[in-house]
Write a protein that holds these residues in place. Structure first.
Motif, PDB file in Angstrom:
ATOM      1  N   CYS A 177      -6.237  -0.723  -1.715  1.00  0.00           N
ATOM      2  CA  CYS A 177      -5.307  -0.337  -2.781  1.00  0.00           C
ATOM      3  C   CYS A 177      -5.868   0.834  -3.595  1.00  0.00           C
ATOM      4  O   CYS A 177      -5.162   1.804  -3.897  1.00  0.00           O
ATOM      5  CB  CYS A 177      -5.038  -1.522  -3.698  1.00  0.00           C
ATOM      6  SG  CYS A 177      -4.121  -2.890  -2.937  1.00  0.00           S
ATOM      7  N   ALA A 178      -7.137   0.728  -3.961  1.00  0.00           N
ATOM      8  CA  ALA A 178      -7.765   1.792  -4.738  1.00  0.00           C
ATOM      9  C   ALA A 178      -7.836   3.087  -3.928  1.00  0.00           C
ATOM     10  O   ALA A 178      -7.578   4.177  -4.449  1.00  0.00           O
ATOM     11  CB  ALA A 178      -9.161   1.352  -5.182  1.00  0.00           C
ATOM     12  N   GLU A 179      -8.177   2.983  -2.657  1.00  0.00           N
ATOM     13  CA  GLU A 179      -8.266   4.163  -1.798  1.00  0.00           C
ATOM     14  C   GLU A 179      -6.904   4.827  -1.615  1.00  0.00           C
ATOM     15  O   GLU A 179      -6.808   6.060  -1.568  1.00  0.00           O
ATOM     16  CB  GLU A 179      -8.856   3.776  -0.438  1.00  0.00           C
ATOM     17  CG  GLU A 179     -10.331   3.417  -0.492  1.00  0.00           C
ATOM     18  CD  GLU A 179     -10.852   2.912   0.842  1.00  0.00           C
ATOM     19  OE1 GLU A 179     -12.037   3.122   1.135  1.00  0.00           O
ATOM     20  OE2 GLU A 179     -10.058   2.272   1.587  1.00  0.00           O
ATOM     21  N   GLU A 180      -5.852   4.026  -1.520  1.00  0.00           N
ATOM     22  CA  GLU A 180      -4.506   4.577  -1.364  1.00  0.00           C
ATOM     23  C   GLU A 180      -4.130   5.413  -2.584  1.00  0.00           C
ATOM     24  O   GLU A 180      -3.565   6.511  -2.457  1.00  0.00           O
ATOM     25  CB  GLU A 180      -3.497   3.450  -1.167  1.00  0.00           C
ATOM     26  CG  GLU A 180      -2.189   3.880  -0.550  1.00  0.00           C
ATOM     27  CD  GLU A 180      -2.354   4.308   0.909  1.00  0.00           C
ATOM     28  OE1 GLU A 180      -1.829   5.390   1.248  1.00  0.00           O
ATOM     29  OE2 GLU A 180      -2.983   3.581   1.689  1.00  0.00           O
ATOM     30  N   ALA A 181      -4.450   4.903  -3.765  1.00  0.00           N
ATOM     31  CA  ALA A 181      -4.154   5.646  -4.991  1.00  0.00           C
ATOM     32  C   ALA A 181      -4.959   6.938  -5.044  1.00  0.00           C
ATOM     33  O   ALA A 181      -4.441   7.996  -5.434  1.00  0.00           O
ATOM     34  CB  ALA A 181      -4.456   4.774  -6.207  1.00  0.00           C
TER      35      ALA A 181
ATOM     36  N   LEU B  40       0.839  -1.202   0.000  1.00  0.00           N
ATOM     37  CA  LEU B  40       0.000   0.000   0.000  1.00  0.00           C
ATOM     38  C   LEU B  40       0.879   1.258   0.000  1.00  0.00           C
ATOM     39  O   LEU B  40       0.572   2.241  -0.681  1.00  0.00           O
ATOM     40  CB  LEU B  40      -0.927  -0.001   1.212  1.00  0.00           C
ATOM     41  CG  LEU B  40      -2.009  -1.089   1.258  1.00  0.00           C
ATOM     42  CD1 LEU B  40      -2.791  -0.996   2.568  1.00  0.00           C
ATOM     43  CD2 LEU B  40      -2.951  -0.961   0.066  1.00  0.00           C
ATOM     44  N   GLY B  41       1.972   1.215   0.737  1.00  0.00           N
ATOM     45  CA  GLY B  41       2.905   2.338   0.748  1.00  0.00           C
ATOM     46  C   GLY B  41       3.587   2.532  -0.596  1.00  0.00           C
ATOM     47  O   GLY B  41       3.877   3.669  -0.994  1.00  0.00           O
ATOM     48  N   MET B  42       3.841   1.447  -1.314  1.00  0.00           N
ATOM     49  CA  MET B  42       4.448   1.550  -2.639  1.00  0.00           C
ATOM     50  C   MET B  42       3.513   2.260  -3.617  1.00  0.00           C
ATOM     51  O   MET B  42       3.953   3.055  -4.458  1.00  0.00           O
ATOM     52  CB  MET B  42       4.808   0.156  -3.151  1.00  0.00           C
ATOM     53  CG  MET B  42       5.955  -0.503  -2.375  1.00  0.00           C
ATOM     54  SD  MET B  42       6.101  -2.299  -2.659  1.00  0.00           S
ATOM     55  CE  MET B  42       6.384  -2.354  -4.427  1.00  0.00           C
ATOM     56  N   ILE B  43       2.217   1.967  -3.493  1.00  0.00           N
ATOM     57  CA  ILE B  43       1.238   2.662  -4.335  1.00  0.00           C
ATOM     58  C   ILE B  43       1.239   4.149  -4.008  1.00  0.00           C
ATOM     59  O   ILE B  43       1.319   5.005  -4.900  1.00  0.00           O
ATOM     60  CB  ILE B  43      -0.170   2.064  -4.126  1.00  0.00           C
ATOM     61  CG1 ILE B  43      -0.229   0.624  -4.628  1.00  0.00           C
ATOM     62  CG2 ILE B  43      -1.224   2.928  -4.845  1.00  0.00           C
ATOM     63  CD1 ILE B  43      -1.548  -0.082  -4.318  1.00  0.00           C
ATOM     64  N   GLU B  44       1.169   4.474  -2.726  1.00  0.00           N
ATOM     65  CA  GLU B  44       1.116   5.869  -2.298  1.00  0.00           C
ATOM     66  C   GLU B  44       2.359   6.629  -2.745  1.00  0.00           C
ATOM     67  O   GLU B  44       2.268   7.739  -3.304  1.00  0.00           O
ATOM     68  CB  GLU B  44       0.971   5.931  -0.773  1.00  0.00           C
ATOM     69  CG  GLU B  44       0.650   7.313  -0.220  1.00  0.00           C
ATOM     70  CD  GLU B  44       1.869   8.200  -0.054  1.00  0.00           C
ATOM     71  OE1 GLU B  44       1.725   9.437  -0.147  1.00  0.00           O
ATOM     72  OE2 GLU B  44       2.971   7.650   0.156  1.00  0.00           O
TER      73      GLU B  44
END
Length: 299
Positions: A237-241, A199-203
């Motif tokens: 995942c979607a929310e993080e993006a 999740l941090g990688m996405i952010e």
């Protein structure tokens, strides 16, 4: 009303409404092109079913000369804007027997720009020499936004020091679309990364890209399968993006096995969870012949 029907369903629907059906070769000019048999109405000028490549030249010439691209860019049922993102130059290149040259890509991109497609994905910079040459000297676009495709940063690297991410941020495309995992199975088995770390990688990737280009999109790979398996993680995942600043969070039916009732329900649940519909997109494949009804269900 003259209809150029390019599928059996379109022709049957048109005839049922008492509309005249003609072959494309016999029609000198198109006044309006509307894709999809479900969109037939007796008060529209012309209805075209999906997939008629032989009408493309007429569509481009007539719609631009009459200014009709501006007329149909809004959803006629709700008035809400629908944006089109074309993946021909990447997804289309994965078709068996297709091998685009740089000149091919440029020619296709120009036609898509004439059609008024909102976003044209040019390919994956850094993935192959053809895409590298194409992104080094892309055609000029009058109507469309040019997009570079790539992926989120790798584990163990910062966004600023990831070669793959840097490759898509250093081209002449001022918009990027980054694919990322959303199915916990892929995070666990394919990437072998801790779920929270991913999740941090996405952010990191979305936020960093937002400082370098105009628009950033997140391509939520295998989202519908991931949501069916673990809705909480796929949604996270979607929310993080979205929180990181993605202009579009694109929910992908990568395997192509989802059906319209599933797509409509899941998209509604994603919106209810807090990601606005005007920030969502869908990317559907056609394995069960549902690439048309699935986006309609999502919209």
């Amino acid at each position: 009303v003259t209809c150029v029907a390019t599928s059996v369903a379109t022709e049957e629907a048109a005839r049922a409404l008492g509309l005249r059906v003609e072959d494309a070769a016999s029609v000198e000019r198109l006044d309006l092109a509307i894709d999809g048999a479900d969109q037939i109405a007796p008060d529209w000028w012309l209805v075209k079913g999906g997939g008629a490549a032989h009408t493309r030249e007429k569509v481009v010439a007539e719609m631009e000369s009459l200014g009709l691209l501006e007329k149909i860019e809004d959803n006629p049922m709700t008035g809400e804007r629908i944006y089109l993102y074309d993946t021909t130059l990447r997804d289309g290149a994965q078709t068996q027997g297709v091998d685009f040259s740089v000149a091919d890509k440029a020619a296709i991109a120009r036609e898509l720009d004439l059609l008024g497609i909102d976003y044209i994905e040019g390919g994956w910079p850094g993935a192959n020499p053809t895409d590298d040459r194409f992104f080094a000297d892309p055609p000029e676009f009058r109507n469309s936004k040019f997009v570079a495709f790539g992926m989120t940063r790798r584990a163990g690297r910062s966004a600023a020091n990831d070669p793959g991410l840097s490759a898509i941020l250093q081209t002449k495309a001022r918009n990027v679309c980054m694919v990322g995992k959303t199915w916990d199975f892929h995070v666990d088995v394919a990437l072998e990364v801790d779920r929270a770390e991913y999740l941090g990688m996405i952010e990191d990737s979305i936020a960093y890209a937002g400082t370098k280009v105009e628009e950033v999109m997140f391509d939520a790979e295998h989202f519908f399968d991931g949501y069916k398996a673990n809705p909480d993680y796929a949604l996270a995942c979607a929310e993080e993006a979205h929180r990181a600043g993605a202009r579009w969070v694109v929910l992908c039916d990568t395997n192509g096995g989802s059906l319209p009732n599933e797509v409509g329900r899941i998209v509604s649940e994603v919106i209810a969870a807090g990601i606005p519909g005007e920030r969502l997109g869908v990317h559907c494949h056609n394995d069960p012949e549902s690439a048309v009804p699935n986006p309609l269900a999502a919209v």
